[in-house]
Design an enzyme around this catalytic site. Structure first.
Site, PDB file in Angstrom:
ATOM      1  CE  LYS A  22      -1.718   1.701   3.993  1.00 26.91           C
ATOM      2  NZ  LYS A  22      -1.516   3.139   4.199  1.00 26.91           N
ATOM      3  CG  ASN A  23       2.548   2.664   3.514  1.00 23.85           C
ATOM      4  OD1 ASN A  23       1.363   2.953   3.357  1.00 23.85           O
ATOM      5  ND2 ASN A  23       3.088   2.480   4.717  1.00 23.85           N
ATOM      6  NE  ARG A  92      -1.178  13.058   8.947  1.00 24.61           N
ATOM      7  CZ  ARG A  92      -0.050  13.397   8.381  1.00 24.61           C
ATOM      8  NH1 ARG A  92       0.441  12.699   7.404  1.00 24.61           N
ATOM      9  NH2 ARG A  92       0.595  14.471   8.787  1.00 24.61           N
ATOM     10  CB  CYS A 116      -4.461  10.861  11.887  1.00 24.38           C
ATOM     11  SG  CYS A 116      -2.926  10.051  12.254  1.00 24.38           S
ATOM     12  NE  ARG A 121       0.792  10.365  10.541  1.00 23.13           N
ATOM     13  CZ  ARG A 121       0.443   9.298   9.823  1.00 23.13           C
ATOM     14  NH1 ARG A 121      -0.704   8.715  10.020  1.00 23.13           N
ATOM     15  NH2 ARG A 121       1.258   8.822   8.904  1.00 23.13           N
ATOM     16  N   PRO A 122       2.455  16.471  12.141  1.00 23.62           N
ATOM     17  CG  PRO A 122       4.379  17.306  13.142  1.00 23.62           C
ATOM     18  CD  PRO A 122       3.355  16.212  13.255  1.00 23.62           C
ATOM     19  CB  ILE A 123       2.661  18.422   6.718  1.00 25.18           C
ATOM     20  CG1 ILE A 123       1.749  19.634   6.932  1.00 25.18           C
ATOM     21  CG2 ILE A 123       1.860  17.140   6.680  1.00 25.18           C
ATOM     22  CD1 ILE A 123       0.947  19.985   5.690  1.00 25.18           C
ATOM     23  CG  ASP A 124       7.318  20.288  10.816  1.00 25.95           C
ATOM     24  OD1 ASP A 124       6.763  19.182  10.693  1.00 25.95           O
ATOM     25  OD2 ASP A 124       8.286  20.478  11.566  1.00 25.95           O
ATOM     26  CG  LEU A 125      10.074  17.438   8.781  1.00 24.30           C
ATOM     27  CD1 LEU A 125      10.306  15.966   9.095  1.00 24.30           C
ATOM     28  CD2 LEU A 125      11.348  18.238   9.059  1.00 24.30           C
ATOM     29  CG  ASP A 305       3.124   1.289   9.581  1.00 26.98           C
ATOM     30  OD1 ASP A 305       2.829   2.147  10.429  1.00 26.98           O
ATOM     31  OD2 ASP A 305       3.193   1.536   8.360  1.00 26.98           O
ATOM     32  NE  ARG A 397      -6.588   4.194   5.873  1.00 24.09           N
ATOM     33  CZ  ARG A 397      -5.593   4.412   6.735  1.00 24.09           C
ATOM     34  NH1 ARG A 397      -5.801   4.321   8.016  1.00 24.09           N
ATOM     35  NH2 ARG A 397      -4.399   4.753   6.313  1.00 24.09           N
TER      36      ARG A 397
END
Ligand code: UD1
Length: 416
Positions: A22-23, A92, A116, A121-125, A305, A397
């Site tokens: 999936k990933n 997400r 979530c 879960r930041p997205i700053d990077l 995971d 999912r």
């Protein structure tokens, strides 16, 4: 709302082919946006997250066809750069479309993914990297608006080897002018798979799988055909299910090297694991031993995971196993549900102490997230009596035909 009903106690035996990852599929589907030619992707698992990615591609103007596990994307009609909020909310990881959309259209608009079930879960990077690539990023009102005539190559050092940020950089930088170098890049197998896909499209990415990745921007990319790598977390889950049922299971179409920390832990617990480059066989003892401390780490460390499925195994070991979750700040929501099944697990911050019991007992439990839900199924396969696992949309999912696969190995599980 569907649920799984499991009657635990059956020994899992036989052979199973592991689904595609999936990933890997999600960023690869996003990468198809980088060309207006046709891309054919094989070994795509049938999962709700893949369906959402297909909906995003169609919304953007792609023609997408699906036949079995092959998805064909033709992107000559891409005409917009926005992702609808309801699709962002459902998945997400749609943030990985950001880099590809910018690369293709020079602009992108999507809602910012919130927290979530795994915590903040930041997205700053991602945002900082895009800015370094020359993308104008505006984050106001809960939306991310990006624009840029053409991204330009740069040097980026990530503060943490984020998988999603590394993928977004690769996607944006592939069509940028000049060379981009990413230091402290994520090294997960899915990063290598994405690099291989982009390189088949005519991209020039080197170093994927190492901590420094270089991306030489090219003016355009072309269509290609690719087979997605096997899913290492599904492999880990099936191995966990074999372990708790005193099972003897062969997994094919998998890469043991991608799951080596899981194999190590299962061997510590008394399982025998043999195999070759693309398969393995796990034989579990009647009573498992505890594992040494399991500390989740970026690849090639123990994957976060696989923490929940392995915890279900530790729950029935003859002794105590300690888990330390170093990647996410809230990844023990399955613990309360495992305890409802008779497990003896206590948590303190990022540490969980699992005192093994001889056998779990069936009960009604709720999936809290994708891997936590899978852990409950693993636990239910061990438990005495009936286990009902609710909220299985989380499990759908990431696991293709999960109950059918487990039934084929002799597990007693039905979806109602
Ligand atoms: C991916 C996987 C997910 C897996 C995770 C870690 C996909 C679709 N999902 O998620 O299954 O659990 O890798 O192996 O591939 N972080 C920041 N700022 C950022 C980005 C990340 O602080 O901008 C933090 C996160 O909050 C988290 C850690 O870094 O604590 C790891 O996140 P990351 O590697 O980015 O995971 P994802 O790509 O979201």
């Amino acid at each position: 709302m569907s649920e799984f009903i499991i009657r635990g106690g059956n020994r899992l035996t036989g052979s199973i082919k592991v689904q595609g990852a999936k990933n890997s599929v999600l960023p690869i589907l996003a990468a198809t946006l980088l060309t207006n030619e046709t891309c054919v992707i094989h070994n795509c698992p049938r999962l709700s997250d893949v369906d959402i990615s297909v909906q995003i591609l169609r919304h953007l103007g792609c023609q997408v066809a699906r036949e079995g596990n092959t998805v064909t994307v033709e992107g000559s009609g891409v005409c917009r750069g926005d992702v609808p909020e309801q699709l962002m909310r459902k998945m997400r990881s749609s943030i990985v479309f950001l880099g590809a959309i910018i690369g293709r259209t020079g602009m992108a608009r999507m809602s910012a993914p919130g927290g979530c079930e795994l915590g903040n879960r930041p997205i700053d990077l991602h945002m900082a990297a895009l800015r370094r690539l020359g993308v104008n990023v505006d984050e106001t009102g809960g939306f991310i608006n990006c624009c840029c005539s053409r991204p330009r190559g740069c040097e980026i050092t990530l503060g943490f080897p984020s998988v999603g940020a590394t993928e977004n950089i690769m996607l944006t930088a592939s069509l940028a002018s000049g060379r981009t170098v990413v230091r402290n890049a994520a090294r997960e197998p899915e990063i290598c798979d994405l690099a291989e896909f982009i390189n088949k499209m005519g991209g020039r990415i080197s170093g994927a799988g190492e901590s420094t990745v270089a991306i030489e921007g090219v003016p355009c990319l072309h269509g290609c055909e690719h087979t997605v790598i096997p899913d290492r977390i599904v492999s880990a889950t099936i191995m966990s299910a074999a372990a708790v049922t005193n099972g003897d299971v062969e997994l094919t179409n998998m890469r043991p090297e991608h799951v080596s920390p899981i194999i190590t832990a299962l061997e510590e617990m008394g399982c025998s694991v043999t195999g070759g480059d693309t398969w393995c066989r796990i034989k579990a003892p009647e009573r498992l031993a505890p594992a040494c401390t399991v500390r989740t780490m970026p690849y090639p460390g123990f994957p976060t995971d696989a923490q929940a499925p392995l915890m279900a195994v530790a729950a029935v070991a003859n002794g105590t196993t300690v888990f330390i979750e170093s990647i996410f700040d809230s990844r023990y929501k399955h613990v309360a549900e495992l305890n409802r099944l008779g497990a003896k697990i206590s948590t303190d911050g990022r540490t969980a102490v699992v005192c093994g019991v001889s056998r779990l007992t069936g009960a009604a439990v709720e999936s809290t997230d994708l891997r936590g839900g899978a852990a409950l199924v693993v636990a239910g396969l061990n438990a005495y009596g009936e286990t009902r696992v609710g909220n299985i949309c989380h499990i759908d999912r990431g696991y293709e035909f999960f109950e059918k696969q487990i039934s084929l190995l002799g597990g007693d599980i039905v979806r109602v």
